[in-house]
Design a protein around this motif. Structure first.
Motif, PDB file in Angstrom:
ATOM      1  N   LEU A 262      49.140  26.676  36.750  1.00 27.76           N
ATOM      2  CA  LEU A 262      49.608  26.754  35.332  1.00 27.76           C
ATOM      3  C   LEU A 262      50.848  27.421  34.798  1.00 27.76           C
ATOM      4  N   ALA A 263      51.164  28.431  35.571  1.00 20.97           N
ATOM      5  CA  ALA A 263      52.434  29.172  35.234  1.00 20.97           C
ATOM      6  C   ALA A 263      53.729  28.263  34.919  1.00 20.97           C
ATOM      7  N   ASP A 264      54.400  28.615  34.008  1.00 22.32           N
ATOM      8  CA  ASP A 264      55.521  27.849  33.356  1.00 22.32           C
ATOM      9  C   ASP A 264      55.387  26.567  32.927  1.00 22.32           C
ATOM     10  N   ALA A 265      54.194  26.126  32.712  1.00 17.03           N
ATOM     11  CA  ALA A 265      54.100  24.885  32.343  1.00 17.03           C
ATOM     12  C   ALA A 265      54.382  24.581  30.754  1.00 17.03           C
ATOM     13  N   PRO A 266      54.998  23.760  30.484  1.00 14.97           N
ATOM     14  CA  PRO A 266      55.588  23.655  29.093  1.00 14.97           C
ATOM     15  C   PRO A 266      54.514  22.910  28.518  1.00 14.97           C
ATOM     16  N   GLY A 267      53.952  23.423  27.358  1.00 15.06           N
ATOM     17  CA  GLY A 267      53.088  23.015  26.571  1.00 15.06           C
ATOM     18  C   GLY A 267      51.357  22.813  27.140  1.00 15.06           C
ATOM     19  N   LEU A 268      50.686  22.750  26.319  1.00 14.36           N
ATOM     20  CA  LEU A 268      49.071  22.598  26.520  1.00 14.36           C
ATOM     21  C   LEU A 268      48.768  21.233  27.357  1.00 14.36           C
ATOM     22  N   ARG A 269      49.278  20.251  26.871  1.00 19.23           N
ATOM     23  CA  ARG A 269      49.040  18.978  27.541  1.00 19.23           C
ATOM     24  C   ARG A 269      49.491  19.010  29.192  1.00 19.23           C
ATOM     25  N   GLU A 270      50.789  19.676  29.432  1.00 20.24           N
ATOM     26  CA  GLU A 270      51.095  19.584  30.655  1.00 20.24           C
ATOM     27  C   GLU A 270      50.246  20.649  31.463  1.00 20.24           C
ATOM     28  N   ARG A 271      49.581  21.879  30.814  1.00 24.69           N
ATOM     29  CA  ARG A 271      48.763  22.758  31.433  1.00 24.69           C
ATOM     30  C   ARG A 271      47.438  21.852  31.885  1.00 24.69           C
ATOM     31  N   GLY A 272      46.875  21.083  30.924  1.00 25.31           N
ATOM     32  CA  GLY A 272      45.893  20.162  31.238  1.00 25.31           C
ATOM     33  C   GLY A 272      46.113  19.314  32.366  1.00 25.31           C
TER      34      GLY A 272
ATOM     35  N   PRO B 166      36.190  43.441  41.598  1.00 25.92           N
ATOM     36  CA  PRO B 166      37.552  43.551  40.823  1.00 25.92           C
ATOM     37  C   PRO B 166      38.404  42.362  40.957  1.00 25.92           C
ATOM     38  N   ASP B 167      38.791  41.956  42.485  1.00 28.27           N
ATOM     39  CA  ASP B 167      39.656  40.964  42.589  1.00 28.27           C
ATOM     40  C   ASP B 167      39.152  39.738  41.818  1.00 28.27           C
ATOM     41  N   LEU B 168      37.998  39.472  41.854  1.00 28.79           N
ATOM     42  CA  LEU B 168      37.708  38.139  41.340  1.00 28.79           C
ATOM     43  C   LEU B 168      38.027  38.374  39.766  1.00 28.79           C
ATOM     44  N   LEU B 169      37.551  39.300  39.242  1.00 29.34           N
ATOM     45  CA  LEU B 169      37.916  39.645  37.745  1.00 29.34           C
ATOM     46  C   LEU B 169      39.290  39.408  37.468  1.00 29.34           C
ATOM     47  N   ALA B 170      40.092  40.047  38.231  1.00 27.97           N
ATOM     48  CA  ALA B 170      41.694  40.320  38.201  1.00 27.97           C
ATOM     49  C   ALA B 170      42.102  38.732  38.051  1.00 27.97           C
ATOM     50  N   ALA B 171      41.831  37.833  39.121  1.00 25.34           N
ATOM     51  CA  ALA B 171      42.150  36.499  39.249  1.00 25.34           C
ATOM     52  C   ALA B 171      41.791  35.645  38.119  1.00 25.34           C
ATOM     53  N   LYS B 172      40.547  35.824  37.823  1.00 23.53           N
ATOM     54  CA  LYS B 172      39.960  35.161  36.522  1.00 23.53           C
ATOM     55  C   LYS B 172      40.864  35.314  35.312  1.00 23.53           C
ATOM     56  N   GLU B 173      41.077  36.808  34.993  1.00 25.55           N
ATOM     57  CA  GLU B 173      41.910  37.102  33.867  1.00 25.55           C
ATOM     58  C   GLU B 173      43.181  36.259  34.036  1.00 25.55           C
ATOM     59  N   ARG B 174      43.950  36.528  35.078  1.00 26.07           N
ATOM     60  CA  ARG B 174      45.467  35.720  35.318  1.00 26.07           C
ATOM     61  C   ARG B 174      45.276  34.218  35.002  1.00 26.07           C
ATOM     62  N   ALA B 175      44.291  33.570  35.574  1.00 20.35           N
ATOM     63  CA  ALA B 175      44.040  32.218  34.960  1.00 20.35           C
ATOM     64  C   ALA B 175      43.740  32.005  33.706  1.00 20.35           C
ATOM     65  N   SER B 176      43.104  32.761  33.107  1.00 12.34           N
ATOM     66  CA  SER B 176      42.710  32.845  31.650  1.00 12.34           C
ATOM     67  C   SER B 176      43.930  32.973  30.589  1.00 12.34           C
ATOM     68  N   ALA B 177      44.922  34.011  31.373  1.00 11.35           N
ATOM     69  CA  ALA B 177      46.161  34.126  30.615  1.00 11.35           C
ATOM     70  C   ALA B 177      47.079  33.000  30.432  1.00 11.35           C
ATOM     71  N   GLU B 178      47.070  32.292  31.713  1.00  6.44           N
ATOM     72  CA  GLU B 178      47.815  31.212  31.552  1.00  6.44           C
ATOM     73  C   GLU B 178      47.481  30.162  30.738  1.00  6.44           C
ATOM     74  N   LEU B 179      46.025  29.898  30.635  1.00  3.17           N
ATOM     75  CA  LEU B 179      45.471  29.078  29.517  1.00  3.17           C
ATOM     76  C   LEU B 179      45.749  29.364  28.096  1.00  3.17           C
ATOM     77  N   ARG B 180      45.659  30.755  27.789  1.00  3.83           N
ATOM     78  CA  ARG B 180      45.588  30.929  26.717  1.00  3.83           C
ATOM     79  C   ARG B 180      47.071  31.038  26.378  1.00  3.83           C
ATOM     80  N   THR B 181      48.110  31.085  26.946  1.00  4.64           N
ATOM     81  CA  THR B 181      49.529  30.856  26.899  1.00  4.64           C
ATOM     82  C   THR B 181      49.874  29.368  26.407  1.00  4.64           C
ATOM     83  N   GLY B 182      49.197  28.504  27.019  1.00  2.00           N
ATOM     84  CA  GLY B 182      49.379  27.148  26.546  1.00  2.00           C
ATOM     85  C   GLY B 182      48.660  26.918  25.107  1.00  2.00           C
ATOM     86  N   VAL B 183      47.575  27.687  24.604  1.00  3.99           N
ATOM     87  CA  VAL B 183      46.964  27.428  23.259  1.00  3.99           C
ATOM     88  C   VAL B 183      47.868  28.226  22.496  1.00  3.99           C
ATOM     89  N   ALA B 184      48.568  29.302  22.926  1.00 10.04           N
ATOM     90  CA  ALA B 184      49.403  29.988  21.970  1.00 10.04           C
ATOM     91  C   ALA B 184      50.585  29.238  21.457  1.00 10.04           C
TER      92      ALA B 184
END
Length: 193
Positions: A75-85, A113-131
């Motif tokens: 998801l990183a560096d995807a331009p826009g929400l549609r591309e993240r989808g 803790p590793d799972l929680l950190a990885a989930k947060e990284r993925a969630s942050a990328e999804l939130r970036t698209g919504v932002a």
């Protein structure tokens, strides 16, 4: 995939067990997973995988963690929400075993803790698209709607429930047409990209 014990060196067994587990999950689902069977496939003692994963839940948690990391990277560096989808759908198609495990919390060690950190990284990328959306009064709700669309389509795709509707069309292009259909007004005004 039986491999001689003598071919394993320090560090390779963990990856070999993960790879074998992903093969089993892709073919038969997570319910078919057994550390003893994976040890047999890897050509090691039945106790060897437990040194890396402790138990079946630990192995599934490691798979989910790896999946969330792969998703975040995709998801990183995807331009826009549609591309993240589109990239979300691509991740599901390219990593179906990870996708199956990641969203079944009852299979995982939720406080890892590793799972929680990885989930947060993925969630942050999804939130970036919504932002990047403009004029959205409730970004969290918009994020859940976007995730629901991508996750729902990916799930239907992996379970072959949209095979007839897709025909020969590329799943990513089909997904883009779905987002265009549902969000035509925002796309026409330049919102959502």
């Amino acid at each position: 995939m039986t491999t001689s014990r003598s071919t394993y060196h320090h560090g390779e067994l963990r990856q070999a067990v993960l790879a074998a587990a992903l093969d089993v999950i892709a073919a038969e689902g997570p319910g078919a997973l057994s550390l003893r069977d994976l040890a047999r496939r890897a050509g090691v003692s039945h106790a060897a995988p437990a040194h890396h994963f402790k138990d079946r839940t630990g192995l599934l948690t490691a798979i989910a963690t790896e999946g969330y990391d792969l998703l975040a990277a995709g998801l990183a560096d995807a331009p826009g929400l549609r591309e993240r989808g589109v990239r979300y759908v691509r991740f599901a198609v390219d990593h179906p075993a990870h996708f199956q495990v990641m969203f079944q919390p009852e299979l995982l060690r939720a406080d890892d803790p590793d799972l929680l950190a990885a989930k947060e990284r993925a969630s942050a990328e999804l939130r970036t698209g919504v932002a990047g959306l403009t004029g959205v009064p409730e970004p969290r709700t918009a994020g859940i709607a976007a995730w629901s669309l991508a996750h729902g389509f990916a799930t239907l795709l992996l379970t072959h429930n949209v095979r007839e509707a897709l025909g020969d069309r590329d799943p990513e292009e089909y997904f883009l047409s779905l987002t265009g259909l549902l969000f035509a007004e925002q796309l026409a005004t330049g919102e959502g990209e």
